[in-house]
Scaffold this motif. Structure first.
Motif, PDB file in Angstrom:
ATOM      1  N   SER A  98     111.566 -13.818   1.944  1.00  0.00           N
ATOM      2  CA  SER A  98     111.153 -14.589   0.549  1.00  0.00           C
ATOM      3  C   SER A  98     110.042 -14.270   0.304  1.00  0.00           C
ATOM      4  CB  SER A  98     111.586 -15.907   0.806  1.00  0.00           C
ATOM      5  OG  SER A  98     111.041 -16.593   2.023  1.00  0.00           O
ATOM      6  N   LYS A 130     102.969 -10.925   1.730  1.00  0.00           N
ATOM      7  CA  LYS A 130     102.033 -11.766   1.748  1.00  0.00           C
ATOM      8  C   LYS A 130     100.553 -11.064   1.187  1.00  0.00           C
ATOM      9  CE  LYS A 130     103.320 -14.634   5.258  1.00  0.00           C
ATOM     10  NZ  LYS A 130     104.015 -14.384   6.254  1.00  0.00           N
ATOM     11  N   GLN A 154     107.085 -17.421  -5.303  1.00  0.00           N
ATOM     12  CA  GLN A 154     107.786 -18.364  -5.546  1.00  0.00           C
ATOM     13  C   GLN A 154     108.091 -19.329  -6.488  1.00  0.00           C
ATOM     14  OE1 GLN A 154     109.464 -20.331  -1.746  1.00  0.00           O
ATOM     15  NE2 GLN A 154     108.969 -18.220  -0.627  1.00  0.00           N
ATOM     16  N   SER A 155     106.805 -19.776  -6.902  1.00  0.00           N
ATOM     17  CA  SER A 155     106.247 -20.639  -7.835  1.00  0.00           C
ATOM     18  C   SER A 155     106.849 -20.184  -9.333  1.00  0.00           C
ATOM     19  CB  SER A 155     105.196 -21.360  -7.808  1.00  0.00           C
ATOM     20  OG  SER A 155     104.083 -20.136  -8.348  1.00  0.00           O
ATOM     21  N   ASP A 168     106.083 -14.605  -1.396  1.00  0.00           N
ATOM     22  CA  ASP A 168     105.026 -15.270  -1.087  1.00  0.00           C
ATOM     23  C   ASP A 168     104.888 -16.634  -2.017  1.00  0.00           C
ATOM     24  OD1 ASP A 168     102.007 -15.286  -0.236  1.00  0.00           O
ATOM     25  OD2 ASP A 168     101.792 -16.042  -2.126  1.00  0.00           O
ATOM     26  N   GLU A 169     104.412 -17.642  -1.614  1.00  0.00           N
ATOM     27  CA  GLU A 169     104.368 -19.012  -2.290  1.00  0.00           C
ATOM     28  C   GLU A 169     104.187 -18.841  -3.485  1.00  0.00           C
ATOM     29  OE1 GLU A 169     102.387 -22.148  -0.262  1.00  0.00           O
ATOM     30  OE2 GLU A 169     103.403 -21.381   1.560  1.00  0.00           O
ATOM     31  N   ILE A 170     102.780 -18.295  -4.068  1.00  0.00           N
ATOM     32  CA  ILE A 170     102.659 -18.176  -5.430  1.00  0.00           C
ATOM     33  C   ILE A 170     103.794 -17.644  -6.020  1.00  0.00           C
ATOM     34  CG2 ILE A 170     100.942 -16.992  -6.928  1.00  0.00           C
ATOM     35  CD1 ILE A 170      98.860 -17.021  -5.020  1.00  0.00           C
TER      36      ILE A 170
END
Lengths: 537, 341
Positions: B303, B291, B309-310, B305-307
């Motif tokens: 998993s 994070k 993952q994108s 961080d979202e960024i």
């Protein structure tokens, strides 16, 4: 006969003590030199054949650019302020010192941020003057820009030297030259500059040493100096011995350069009559006023006001996230180590200068010069040399490495030259007749020191103390390698954020360094002004 | 005056004393100076009551310090951001092997050391980023392709004194052999948009500024730019896209490097150190890493961080990570020979 004998044994004792001191100061270098004996020279040859020519070229070029701009930023304002009357003169006189409070690496990181594509200057232009923005959208990480940035942080060394020297040269020579029909400009180039050569050079020497020592900023700008070669072999080729060998090599080049300068200056070694008359200051014409303001404003604006405003802006921006407990803690750490180290330096330096006056002895002079030379080594190499030295002892080294004592030892080694330089010119300035008279009157050396040399060199001692103090506050590479566990200084914290490109986060720490420096420098300025006034009256 | 001298000498004497021995502590020599590490240590202290002492400096300086301190070194753990330095420390005999298999429990087996000298805590990929305006994704393929003439005057990268570049070059030496790598490096140098300089982030900014079209950077820097508090930096981050090279069917995958730690040979607080390692590889701590620093977790259950993952999933180059250390000297010589400053 009797008296002479006592004097001789006494002086032997003194010489012995200075030899011991000097050996302690230069011992790590000796350890470093010894560690390079019998090394495998293949990597050295490799570097020599492949890189060192390029590195030397970049080094010389960077030194030239930085020296050139330091001289421009230092000499001319000093001359105008010493000889002209204009509004704001006293404020300029203080402001011109202040960039000294900004460490070179902070200056470089700050400017690369200001100039960068996402920085304030280019963003502003993009938003409001798109046509201009195209023109200013350049790659600013260039050796020439780096040279100018370094000059902005370092020119005060030259400015200080010039201010003192111009006031010492005094109006006698200038009046004489003017009455012989020389113009002011001609007088400046033909009389004042040659008479101030020695002190301008001593300032320039410090500038050049700083350039040779710089690693972080230089690397960031993609410039490879000789010091990059040292770290190339240490960090990239994992060959510490070759790194040491290069450091020793650099050390000897500097020694050679230094001795040559001494040799040539000896030929010009004349004593001029100290200033007796107040400097006649001139009220300049309007056009000249503009020139003067521009000359004084430029280094102040670029070297202090712009970077400091940028840093303050970042502090305001980050204000809610600042850990003030940490700031106070690091400030006191920085203050304590700087205080201890600079006090030790001053005691040793004063002792040496005093002995040099009362005992004329070749050995003493040699050792006196020798302890200044440690300044020629990059901080990281001094750190390395101490690790090598202490680990060659068989007793528990953990006691020493990573203790404050070693850290302070390293500071003393590194900054001895900074402390010595102002003392030297002051101690040399006063006529030898003082000492002779005192000795004839039967004064003991201690009495002579206390009642004559301490008072007449008081200002120089304070100047030396303050300059060393400011330098140690800014110190980075030695502290990084040798500091104890959980011990950080303001410089270390600034650097750690800066290399992670968290410039805003680093700003409160850099601002604290700068503020501490500014306060000390204002003190310094007061003392220097008093000196100048005394020599005027 | 006398008082001053007394105080001064007292300060001097105490300054020579070593730090007090405290059995409930752990000493770390670390190259990582990210904020997230401080958070991790504080959490660990709260959880266990073990005090964490840290000295941060450059990896090579710390290695030198450990080497010279020898058996007396107070350090328990060495933490660095380049596997090459971990290999080097192991090779120099500064570390002890982990015989306690449980420290590896939470970790992806592809990331482990064959010699058991070090444990990875995070990993990152060195990827290609490209200008959204001037480059189409289809034009990119592999690291090898970066020497292609079509990139002439368009490629940006930082200097060869940077460990991330050295690790990438070492991986190419391992995969392609010295000669091919030299030829590749020559081609890459010929394609440089400017002399290597600045940081990874500066390369991205230079793309945004139009000084080049593609750059070699570590993946997490894009995450850091996109999550910056400065609008202009976010804009620069948005001007580029991330491309993982060598993802084709028969291709080896994108180059990765780890951040990892090793147990020193004479670690005085060995048990505490093991506890910290287990903590740092736990799900809780791994989530803190991803994070805050946009690195990848070594724990397969955590998993990114979202960024991150994108950008999608990617295939990792399976090369033995120790080869990024063993090939280092060869890599440096290739840099120098081919004029990669």
């Amino acid at each position: 006969m009797e008296i002479k004998k006592i004097k001789q044994t006494n002086s032997r004792k003194f010489i012995f003590s200075t030899v011991i001191f000097s050996i302690i100061v230069v011992l790590p270098i000796v350890a470093l030199i010894f560690s390079t004996i019998n090394i495998d020279t293949s990597n050295f040859k490799y570097l020599w054949n492949n890189l060192l020519l390029d590195y030397s070229f970049d080094t010389v070029y960077l030194v030239l650019i930085t020296s050139f701009f330091s001289l421009i930023f230092g000499v001319f304002p000093a001359w105008y302020i010493s000889t002209n009357n204009f509004r704001g003169k006293n404020i300029y006189d203080v402001l011109l010192y202040l960039p000294l409070a900004i460490p070179v690496y902070i200056m470089a990181f700050t400017y690369s941020d200001i100039l960068s594509y996402t920085g304030p200057m280019q963003s502003f232009l993009r938003n409001y003057f798109p046509e201009l923005a195209v023109f200013f959208n350049q790659d600013y990480l260039q050796i020439e820009i780096l040279g100018i940035i370094m000059a902005l942080a370092l020119y005060p060394y030259i400015y200080t030297a010039c201010r003192l020297s111009f006031s010492l040269v005094g109006s006698n020579y200038i009046d004489l030259s003017r009455s012989l029909g020389m113009s002011r400009t001609k007088t400046f180039y033909k009389i004042v500059i040659p008479l101030s050569r020695v002190s301008i050079f001593s300032g320039l020497f410090l500038v050049i040493m700083e350039v040779l020592n710089e690693y972080g900023a230089v690397k960031y700008f993609g410039v490879n100096t000789f010091t990059s070669g040292i770290f190339r072999s240490w960090y990239s080729m994992q060959d510490v011995e070759t790194a040491s060998l290069l450091a020793v090599f650099l050390f000897f080049i500097v020694v050679l350069f230094f001795s040559l300068e001494r040799f040539f200056n000896l030929r010009y070694n004349f004593h001029y009559k100290p200033n007796t008359k107040k400097f006649k200051t001139e009220s300049p014409s309007n056009i000249k006023k503009i020139i003067i303001h521009f000359t004084c404003m430029l280094p102040v604006l670029l070297g202090f006001i712009i970077p400091i405003l940028f840093i303050i802006g970042n502090v305001i921006y980050e204000f809610e996230r600042i850990d003030f407990y940490k700031v106070i803690n690091l400030t006191s750490n920085t203050f304590i180590v700087s205080l201890i180290a600079s006090s030790i330096i001053i005691v040793i330096a004063v002792y040496f200068q005093f002995l040099k006056r009362i005992i004329k002895n070749k050995t003493l002079t040699v050792f006196n010069e020798a302890i200044s030379l440690t300044y020629a080594l990059p901080g990281a190499v001094i750190g390395l040399s101490l690790i090598i030295l202490f680990s060659s002892f068989s007793f528990k080294t953990e006691v020493l490495i990573g203790s404050f004592a070693v850290l302070i030892y390293a500071y003393v080694m590194r900054y001895m030259a900074v402390g010595i330089s102002p003392l030297k010119s002051s101690f040399e300035k006063h006529p030898a007749s003082y000492d002779d008279t005192a000795v004839n009157l039967g004064m003991s050396p201690l009495k002579l020191f206390k009642s004559i040399h301490l008072p007449i060199n008081k200002s120089a001692i304070a100047i030396a103390f303050l300059i060393t103090f400011v330098d140690i506050i800014k110190e980075l590479p030695i502290t990084l390698i040798l500091r104890p566990f959980n011990f950080d200084t303001l410089a270390v914290q600034t650097y750690e954020y800066a290399i992670e490109e968290m410039i805003p986060k680093s700003s409160i720490y850099s601002l604290t360094i700068v503020m501490m420096g500014v306060i000390l420098l204002i003190f310094l300025k007061k003392i220097i002004n008093k000196e100048i006034d005394v020599s005027k009256s | 005056m006398k008082n001053f001298i007394y105080i001064f000498s007292a300060l001097l004497i105490t300054s020579c004393m070593p730090n007090k021995k405290n059995s409930n502590e752990i000493n770390i020599y670390s190259q990582r100076h990210y904020n997230v590490d401080e958070i991790q240590y504080k959490n660990f202290e709260k959880l266990t009551g073990i005090k964490v002492n840290v000295t941060k400096a450059n990896a090579d300086e710390l290695i030198q310090r450990m080497k010279n301190e020898g058996d007396n070194s107070p350090a328990d753990l060495f933490i660095t951001v380049d596997v090459g330095k971990l290999w080097q420390g192991g090779d120099m005999g500064l570390f002890q092997k982990f015989d306690n298999e449980s420290v590896f429990e939470n970790i992806d087996s592809q990331l482990l050391d064959n010699n058991s000298y070090w444990v990875p805590v995070t990993y990152r990929s060195r990827v290609i980023v490209y200008s959204n305006e001037r480059v189409k994704k289809e034009e990119l393929s592999t690291y090898e392709d970066l020497s292609n003439e079509k990139w002439k005057g368009r490629l940006l990268v930082r200097s060869s004194s940077n460990a991330y570049n050295q690790a990438l070059m070492s991986s190419l030496v391992e995969n392609l052999g010295s000669e091919n790598t030299s030829r590749w490096s020559e081609g890459v140098v010929a394609n440089f948009a400017r002399d290597p300089k600045g940081s990874d982030r500066d390369q991205v900014k230079a793309i945004a500024a139009g000084q080049g079209d593609i750059a070699i950077v570590n993946s997490y820097y894009i995450g850091l730019l996109l999550s910056s508090l400065k609008e202009e930096e976010i804009k620069a981050g948005k001007a580029v896209s991330v491309f993982f090279p060598n993802q084709g069917e028969n291709q080896r995958g994108a180059h990765i490097n780890i951040s990892g730690l090793a147990l020193t040979k004479n670690a005085p607080n060995r048990d505490n150190a093991i506890q910290l390692i287990k903590y740092l590889t736990s799900i809780q701590a791994q989530e803190t890493y991803v994070k805050n620093s946009f690195e990848y977790s070594v724990n397969p259950d955590v998993s990114p961080d979202e960024i991150v993952q994108s950008w999608g999933e990617f295939k990792k180059d399976p090369v033995d990570l120790n080869s990024l250390g063993t090939n280092r000297n060869e890599a440096i010589r290739i840099f120098d020979k081919t004029g990669w400053k």
